[in-house]
Design an enzyme around this catalytic site. Structure first.
Site, PDB file in Angstrom:
ATOM      1  N   GLU A 155       8.199  -1.147  -5.442  1.00 36.66           N
ATOM      2  CA  GLU A 155       6.852  -1.673  -5.708  1.00 36.66           C
ATOM      3  C   GLU A 155       5.922  -0.603  -6.272  1.00 36.66           C
ATOM      4  O   GLU A 155       5.285   0.142  -5.525  1.00 36.66           O
ATOM      5  CB  GLU A 155       6.248  -2.266  -4.418  1.00 36.66           C
ATOM      6  CG  GLU A 155       4.841  -2.807  -4.639  1.00 36.66           C
ATOM      7  CD  GLU A 155       4.213  -3.420  -3.384  1.00 36.66           C
ATOM      8  OE1 GLU A 155       4.884  -3.483  -2.343  1.00 36.66           O
ATOM      9  OE2 GLU A 155       3.059  -3.845  -3.454  1.00 36.66           O
ATOM     10  N   LYS A 170       8.951  -5.159  -7.639  1.00 38.67           N
ATOM     11  CA  LYS A 170       7.709  -5.839  -7.217  1.00 38.67           C
ATOM     12  C   LYS A 170       6.527  -5.177  -7.937  1.00 38.67           C
ATOM     13  O   LYS A 170       5.911  -4.243  -7.422  1.00 38.67           O
ATOM     14  CB  LYS A 170       7.554  -5.744  -5.695  1.00 38.67           C
ATOM     15  CG  LYS A 170       6.247  -6.326  -5.179  1.00 38.67           C
ATOM     16  CD  LYS A 170       6.244  -6.524  -3.677  1.00 38.67           C
ATOM     17  CE  LYS A 170       4.877  -6.942  -3.180  1.00 38.67           C
ATOM     18  NZ  LYS A 170       4.883  -7.407  -1.799  1.00 38.67           N
TER      19      LYS A 170
HETATM   20  C1  5MM Z   1       0.727  -6.747   3.141  1.00 39.82           C
HETATM   21  O1  5MM Z   1       0.082  -5.605   2.616  1.00 39.82           O
HETATM   22  C2  5MM Z   1       0.908  -4.484   2.300  1.00 39.82           C
HETATM   23  C3  5MM Z   1       0.204  -3.204   2.586  1.00 39.82           C
HETATM   24  O2  5MM Z   1      -0.025  -3.017   3.901  1.00 39.82           O
HETATM   25  P1  5MM Z   1      -0.586  -1.557   4.348  1.00 39.82           P
HETATM   26  O3  5MM Z   1      -1.704  -1.216   3.390  1.00 39.82           O
HETATM   27  O4  5MM Z   1      -1.052  -1.780   5.720  1.00 39.82           O
HETATM   28  O5  5MM Z   1       0.557  -0.622   4.246  1.00 39.82           O
HETATM   29  C4  5MM Z   1       1.166  -4.398   0.806  1.00 39.82           C
HETATM   30  O6  5MM Z   1       2.122  -3.387   0.532  1.00 39.82           O
HETATM   31  C5  5MM Z   1       1.639  -5.680   0.260  1.00 39.82           C
HETATM   32  O7  5MM Z   1       2.939  -5.928   0.716  1.00 39.82           O
HETATM   33  C6  5MM Z   1       1.664  -5.657  -1.258  1.00 39.82           C
HETATM   34  O8  5MM Z   1       0.650  -4.844  -1.800  1.00 39.82           O
HETATM   35  C7  5MM Z   1       1.457  -7.039  -1.784  1.00 39.82           C
HETATM   36  O9  5MM Z   1       0.335  -7.597  -1.134  1.00 39.82           O
HETATM   37  P2  5MM Z   1      -0.758  -8.354  -1.987  1.00 39.82           P
HETATM   38  O10 5MM Z   1      -1.789  -8.727  -0.945  1.00 39.82           O
HETATM   39  O11 5MM Z   1      -1.286  -7.369  -3.007  1.00 39.82           O
HETATM   40  O12 5MM Z   1      -0.052  -9.532  -2.611  1.00 39.82           O
END
Ligand code: 5MM
Length: 351
Positions: free
Chosen positions: A177, A222
Site C-alpha cells: 500500500e 493497494k
Molecule cells: C484503517 O486505517 C488504516 C490506518 O490505521 P492507522 O493509521 O491506525 O495505522 C489505513 O492503513 C487503512 O487501512 C488504509 O489507509 C485505507 O483506509 P481508507 O480509510 O483510506 O480507505
C-alpha cells in the site's frame, strides 16, 4: 502454475468481492470513537468489530479483512474469536504488519517512513499461527512544495519490498500500500501533480519489488486514486478514473492479480463512483487485473456513526455496512449507478 499464495491472492480479488480495512490501531480507533462519545475501551472496540464482521451478507461481498494486532487476538461479545468470526463468514483474516509512520531522517519537511521491519519474519510466523492469510503495510507519501523527495519515495518503496518478500517467504500474501495522500494539511495539489507523483511512486515500488524477488502473482497492490488534493479544485469522476487507470497501466505488471484501492478520505458514495468508473475505463482499455476496494473509512463511516456504541443500533449499523459493501461490490463489476443507492435494504435502518 498457481502456488497456494497465488490462489489466496486471486480469491481476495474474486469478481464482486473486495477487502474491508479494519486495521485502525488503538489510537486511530479511539480517535474515531471520541467525537461520537463511544467509550474508548478494548471491549467497545471488540463489540464494534464483531458488529462489522457479522453484518448480513458480509462474506458475499468481502474476501478479506485487515486486522490490527489487538483484534486478531480478540474475542467478541459472542464469545468467539474475531478471527474465527471472519473465517466463518468465508473471508480471509489479514493483519497490518507495519508499526506506523515516523519522521524520515534527512527527508523533506513532514516526510515519513513506515517502520516495522525488525523481527518481522518472527511476527509473520506468529500471525500465520493465529490464522492470518494475508498482510498489509502502508507507506505514506505527501505532496507539497519540494516533496515528495526521491529519497522518501525510494526509502518507502524499499521497506515495502522487504516487507513483501518477508511475507511471501513466511506464507502470507502481502498487500502493498503506497498511499499518496489527498487529505490532511498537505492536500493542495492538482490532478496533474498527483499523476506525476503516482508515476514516480509506482515505478519505484515495482522496481524495488522486483529487486527484492517478490512474486507479483502472490501480492495485491493497494494504491490511492490519482486525484487532486482536498484543498484544491475538484476533478470529475471521469478525470480521476481516467488518470488512475492510465498510471496503473503504465507501471503495474499484468502478473499482479488485483488492485484494491484505499479510499483516502473520499466521501462514501464518491469512493464508490470512482471505483465504478475505474472499472468501466479499465474494461475499455483491457486492464489485466481485477480492480476492487480495500476501503476503511468509506465503508465504515455510516456504520460507526449509526452504531454510536449502543446495542440498540447494531442492526441499523449492520444494514448500512451491508448496503455500502453491496454498492462497492457492484462498482467493482462496473455495475453501479446512483440508482443503485435506492436499493438500500431497510432492515433496521433508521428512516
Ligand atoms: C484503517 O486505517 C488504516 C490506518 O490505521 P492507522 O493509521 O491506525 O495505522 C489505513 O492503513 C487503512 O487501512 C488504509 O489507509 C485505507 O483506509 P481508507 O480509510 O483510506 O480507505
Amino acid at each position: 502454475m498457481s502456488s497456494p499464495l497465488a490462489a489466496v491472492a486471486q480469491a481476495m480479488v474474486a469478481p464482486g468481492k473486495g477487502i474491508l480495512a479494519a486495521d485502525e490501531s488503538t489510537g486511530t480507533a479511539n480517535k474515531r470513537f471520541a467525537p461520537l462519545n463511544i467509550p474508548q475501551t478494548e471491549e467497545m472496540r471488540g463489540r464494534y468489530r464483531e458488529l462489522l464482521f457479522t453484518a448480513p451478507r458480509f462474506g458475499e461481498f468481502v474476501s478479506g479483512v485487515i486486522l490490527y494486532d489487538e483484534t486478531i487476538r480478540q474475542t467478541g461479545p459472542s464469545g468467539k474469536s474475531l478471527e474465527a468470526v471472519i473465517a466463518a463468514s468465508g473471508a480471509f483474516p489479514g493483519i497490518k504488519l507495519d508499526t506506523g509512520t515516523h519522521p524520515l531522517a534527512l527527508g523533506g519537511p513532514d516526510e515519513k517512513i513506515t517502520e516495522g521491519l525488525d523481527g518481522l519474519a518472527k511476527r509473520v510466523d506468529e500471525y500465520v499461527k493465529l490464522g492470518a492469510k494475508f498482510a498489509k503495510w502502508r507507506a505514506v507519501i505527501a505532496i507539497d512544495n519540494g516533496i515528495p523527495t526521491q529519497r522518501a519515495i525510494v526509502a518507502n518503496a524499499h521497506a515495502l519490498a522487504r516487507y513483501a518478500a518477508i511475507c511471501q517467504a513466511g506464507g502470507l500474501v502481502p498487500i502493498v500500500e503506497p498511499e499518496v495522500l489527498i487529505d490532511g494539511e498537505h492536500s493542495k495539489h492538482s490532478l496533474e501533480r498527483s499523476f506525476e507523483v503516482h508515476e514516480r511512486v509506482l515505478s519505484t515500488v515495482f522496481e524495488e519489488l522486483a529487486e527484492a524477488g517478490v512474486k507479483f502473482e502472490e501480492m495485491i497492490l493497494k494504491p490511492s486514486m490519482v486525484a487532486p488534493g482536498q484543498q484544491s479544485a475538484k476533478a470529475s469522476v471521469h478525470e480521476v478514473a481516467e488518470a488512475t487507470v492510465t498510471v496503473l497501466l503504465r507501471w503495474v505488471p499484468a502478473a499482479v492479480p488485483g488492485i484494491a484501492f484505499l479510499s483516502g478520505g473520499q466521501g462514501d458514495e464518491e469512493a464508490t463512483e470512482h471505483l465504478n468508473e475505474i472499472n468501466l475505463i479499465g474494461r475499455k482499455k483491457h486492464a489485466p487485473w481485477a480492480l476492487t476496494f480495500s476501503y476503511g473509512r468509506a465503508l465504515q463511516h455510516g456504520a460507526l456513526t449509526t452504531w454510536l456504541g449502543s446495542e440498540a443500533n447494531v442492526a441499523a449499523a449492520q444494514a448500512i455496512l451491508t448496503h455500502r459493501l453491496h454498492m462497492n461490490s457492484l462498482a467493482s463489476l462496473g455495475r453501479y449507478s446512483s440508482d443503485s443507492e435506492k436499493e438500500r435494504e431497510l432492515v433496521g435502518a433508521p428512516g
